[in-house]
Write a protein that holds these residues in place. Structure first.
Motif, PDB file in Angstrom:
ATOM      1  N   GLU A 272       0.817  -1.212   0.000  1.00 50.91           N
ATOM      2  CA  GLU A 272       0.000   0.000   0.000  1.00 50.91           C
ATOM      3  C   GLU A 272       0.853   1.265   0.000  1.00 50.91           C
ATOM      4  O   GLU A 272       0.495   2.269  -0.629  1.00 50.91           O
ATOM      5  N   LEU A 273       1.981   1.224   0.704  1.00 52.68           N
ATOM      6  CA  LEU A 273       2.840   2.402   0.815  1.00 52.68           C
ATOM      7  C   LEU A 273       3.986   2.389  -0.191  1.00 52.68           C
ATOM      8  O   LEU A 273       4.844   3.272  -0.150  1.00 52.68           O
ATOM      9  N   ASP A 274       4.003   1.369  -1.066  1.00 51.74           N
ATOM     10  CA  ASP A 274       5.011   1.279  -2.132  1.00 51.74           C
ATOM     11  C   ASP A 274       6.430   1.238  -1.560  1.00 51.74           C
ATOM     12  O   ASP A 274       7.321   1.955  -2.004  1.00 51.74           O
ATOM     13  N   LEU A 275       6.629   0.345  -0.576  1.00 50.87           N
ATOM     14  CA  LEU A 275       7.919   0.263   0.103  1.00 50.87           C
ATOM     15  C   LEU A 275       8.795  -0.867  -0.426  1.00 50.87           C
ATOM     16  O   LEU A 275      10.001  -0.696  -0.595  1.00 50.87           O
ATOM     17  N   PHE A 276       8.214  -2.035  -0.664  1.00 50.26           N
ATOM     18  CA  PHE A 276       8.998  -3.196  -1.091  1.00 50.26           C
ATOM     19  C   PHE A 276       8.053  -4.193  -1.744  1.00 50.26           C
ATOM     20  O   PHE A 276       6.817  -4.076  -1.650  1.00 50.26           O
ATOM     21  N   SER A 277       8.635  -5.189  -2.393  1.00 53.62           N
ATOM     22  CA  SER A 277       7.834  -6.252  -2.991  1.00 53.62           C
ATOM     23  C   SER A 277       8.673  -7.525  -3.076  1.00 53.62           C
ATOM     24  O   SER A 277       9.880  -7.514  -2.805  1.00 53.62           O
ATOM     25  N   PHE A 278       8.006  -8.610  -3.467  1.00 51.68           N
ATOM     26  CA  PHE A 278       8.656  -9.908  -3.607  1.00 51.68           C
ATOM     27  C   PHE A 278       8.357 -10.451  -5.013  1.00 51.68           C
ATOM     28  O   PHE A 278       7.474 -11.281  -5.191  1.00 51.68           O
TER      29      PHE A 278
END
Length: 693
Positions: A272-278
């Motif tokens: 939601e906050l566009d911080l990290f992904s996998f």
């Protein structure tokens, strides 16, 4: 936990005469028989929990156990697990039973069924359980005369038969399995209806509540796959989880706690906050950090670096891979190979005919930084004058976690440790440990964690290297340092690494959950294996003691914990965007551009929203993105050379002169305030700035 036990009271003890049931003695003593403080079981003189139907052969004193205690809740949850199993076999007659123990805040039961349970199945099972509660079935303990009798009675329950066979001692049994079969005699608990008929039963050591009406509040929460006895080579079962409490109020509070935990889930907030992904293309447990997450991570690391520099640490860097011989020397290939990625066989050379010209070697991704630091220490002669030598590295390591345990940022396969290794003389050990523990706790507090306890992990006698005396000295040194901190010290028998004991700093987050943070380990073994030496005051060669220390544990895990602790509303000093300017109309934008320019000159991460959305939508968008400071400007603000503050909680301060606003935000960020700014709090900040001016 979401519901805390009642305040400690003086323990009441009740005498149970020979041949009298504990229930009769409890009733005679006038203790509660219903409600949250109802007595559900008793604890005998040996500390064992007993059913209220228990009648001792001689006079004994017992401690009544109420429903609203940890022990009482555990009994309620175990009884609820039996109720679930009864409901399952009534609605799915071919279901076979696994085990059903209480766990933290709840219970589960494993079933072998033809198809996975659906959400609709859970609703139906919960409804059936409520009907069973209303029926007031009794839990009645019955002793089986022999293993053969148990086998005959449980002939249609293959998993229970296996548990019975485990009593021979041929296999290891975990604690949940022990609860099912018991360490001594074999017993069954029958469920008896109001007509005195046995309607269901289960192999179990107990104890249980007297009857189903002592299970006043429960809920089935989810289903997961589980392998029988935790072995992936065994049959996959359906595990139904639930929670049970002493009152509907306690259950409601716990469910709200679960809902809040879900809202704080760092995996959801990360997206939601566009911080990290996998990304699937990268692989399980291997996160990538986006620009906003990269800012937070950089701030975490940069502040840590400054603190380490001030504490006389020396910065080093080591490669991500190494020849396998390094981990043979350290012992990791003997003791930790299952947690390492497979070897890469490299450097082999063959001629044009395929004849081997140069043998290849196995290279490994490093799971630890410590062997590399030993090589740095050993690279030249060392004097006692250099000790303690504190080496520090943000080192990336890789561990082959099984896919079933990988979980967001808190359990990954690739991580960056803020890893330090301190080499010291024996006479420096205690002072270094106390100083190190103080340093660790102070730095964690700087990031906003305040509630700690310590865990002392001692030797696993099945998995260790070194001699008894060095382990004793190392353990006692850690114990003394931990006790001097004044924090609670909890034992963790057998939890040490193979090379030395450790202290773990356990930190509680905003929801009261405990997370393992920093670890401090004393190691006499690796200096020996790497032949590390320094020249002592007498000119003789001496062996240093090594202290291993990871402060965050890993940057990734710490990032995940802080995300949940702050529910994504990071302190202003960590927030990727600290200030957003929102003009009421387009003609007010230039005013805010000037404000933002002044903020950026002071190192503040600020921007103006020039989008086409209406002002109120912009406010909603940036509040959802948890920006700590929104600066609004309309005609009056432009005219007065001012801005209006809007905070995350919706409060507002109007008409603040630009110079005062810029200075106050700068002070707030520079101090690394960990609270979220509000109108009430920030008004004091503005007033303090005016007074100092």
């Amino acid at each position: 936990m979401s519901v805390q036990p009642p305040e400690a009271q003086q323990v009441t003890r009740v005498k149970v005469p020979a041949g009298t049931t504990a229930a009769a003695a409890v009733a005679e003593a006038g203790l509660p028989g219903q409600g949250p403080q109802a007595i559900v079981v008793v604890r005998d003189e040996e500390g064992e929990l007993r059913d209220l139907a228990w009648a001792p052969e001689s006079d004994v004193e017992v401690e009544p156990v109420a429903a609203d205690t940890e022990a009482g809740r555990s009994v309620i949850r175990h009884s609820a697990a039996h109720l679930l199993a009864q409901a399952v076999q009534q609605q799915f007659p071919d279901a076979k039973l696994g085990i059903g123990p209480p766990v933290k805040d709840g219970f589960y039961y494993d079933f072998d069924v033809d198809r996975p349970f659906t959400p609709e199945d859970l609703q139906a099972l919960e409804k059936r359980m409520k009907q069973l509660v209303k029926s007031g079935q009794k839990f009645s303990r019955r002793r089986l005369d022999s293993v053969e009798a148990a086998r005959e009675e449980l002939a249609n329950e293959p998993y229970k038969l296996e548990l019975v066979d485990l009593k021979s001692g041929a296999d290891e049994v975990d604690t949940s399995e022990v609860m099912e079969v018991g360490a001594g005699e074999l017993t069954v608990y029958d469920n008896i209806d109001r007509h005195g008929e046995v309607v269901w039963g289960d192999l179990c050591r107990g104890p249980h509540v007297p009857h189903t009406k002592f299970i006043p509040a429960f809920k089935l929460t989810r289903v997961a796959a589980a392998y029988w006895r935790g072995d992936q080579n065994n049959q996959q079962l359906q595990r139904v989880y639930g929670t049970a409490w002493e009152s509907k109020e306690a259950l409601a509070e716990h469910l709200e706690w679960l809902a809040e935990a879900e809202r704080r889930d760092h995996r959801r907030l990360g997206a939601e906050l566009d911080l990290f992904s996998f990304p699937e293309e990268v692989g399980s447990g291997l996160p990538v950090f986006h620009p906003k997450g990269g800012i937070i991570r950089r701030e975490l690391e940069d502040y840590s670096r400054r603190r380490h520099e001030a504490a006389d640490y020396e910065f080093v860097n080591t490669p991500h891979i190494t020849k396998g011989t390094l981990f043979e020397t350290s012992g990791h290939l003997d003791w930790y190979k299952d947690g390492m990625f497979p070897a890469m066989h490299l450097d082999e050379e063959r001629d044009e005919n395929g004849v081997l010209r140069k043998a290849g070697q196995d290279y490994y991704l490093k799971p630890m930084n410590c062997p590399f630091h030993n090589l740095i220490f050993r690279s030249r002669g060392r004097s006692y004058r250099e000790l303690p030598l504190r080496l520090f590295e943000f080192g990336s390591v890789y561990r082959y976690e099984k896919s079933g345990v990988v979980h967001g940022l808190t359990r990954v396969r690739g991580m960056t440790q803020d890893d330090a290794h301190i080499y010291c003389m024996p006479e420096q050990l205690q002072d270094e440990l106390k100083s190190l523990l103080s340093f660790v706790l102070d730095l964690l507090r700087d990031y906003g964690l305040e509630d700690f306890y310590l865990e002392l992990s001692t030797r696993n006698d099945e998995k260790y290297v070194g001699d008894d005396e060095s382990w004793r000295v190392a353990t006692e040194a850690l114990r003394e340092a931990a006790e001097s901190s004044g924090l609670e010290l909890v034992p963790d028998p057998g939890g040490a690494a193979f090379y030395g004991p450790k202290i773990s700093v356990q930190a509680k987050d905003a929801l009261g959950r405990s997370w393992q943070m920093s670890t401090i380990q004393v190691d006499y073994h690796l200096p020996e294996r790497f032949d590390l030496e320094y020249t002592g005051k007498d000119g003789a060669k001496q062996r240093p003691i090594k202290i291993h220390r990871a402060l965050f544990g890993s940057i990734e895990r710490f990032f995940g914990v802080l995300t949940e602790h702050y529910a994504g509303a990071f302190p202003a000093w960590l927030s990727p965007v600290q200030v957003v300017g929102i003009p009421i109309a387009d003609e007010h934008a230039d005013h805010l551009v000037g404000v933002v320019k002044s903020l950026r000159a002071g190192g503040i991460r600020a921007e103006v929203d020039h989008g086409d959305d209406r002002m109120q939508k912009k406010i909603r968008n940036h509040t959802t993105q948890k920006v700590p400071f929104l600066l609004l400007a309309g005609g009056k603000d432009v005219e007065a050379g001012a801005v209006s503050f809007r905070f995350r909680d919706g409060t507002q301060i109007n008409g603040v002169p630009v110079a005062e606003a810029v200075a106050a935000i700068g002070r707030w960020v520079e101090r690394r305030e960990n609270t979220s700014p509000t109108a009430e709090v920030f008004q004091r900040e503005l007033a303090a700035g005016a007074e100092s001016a």
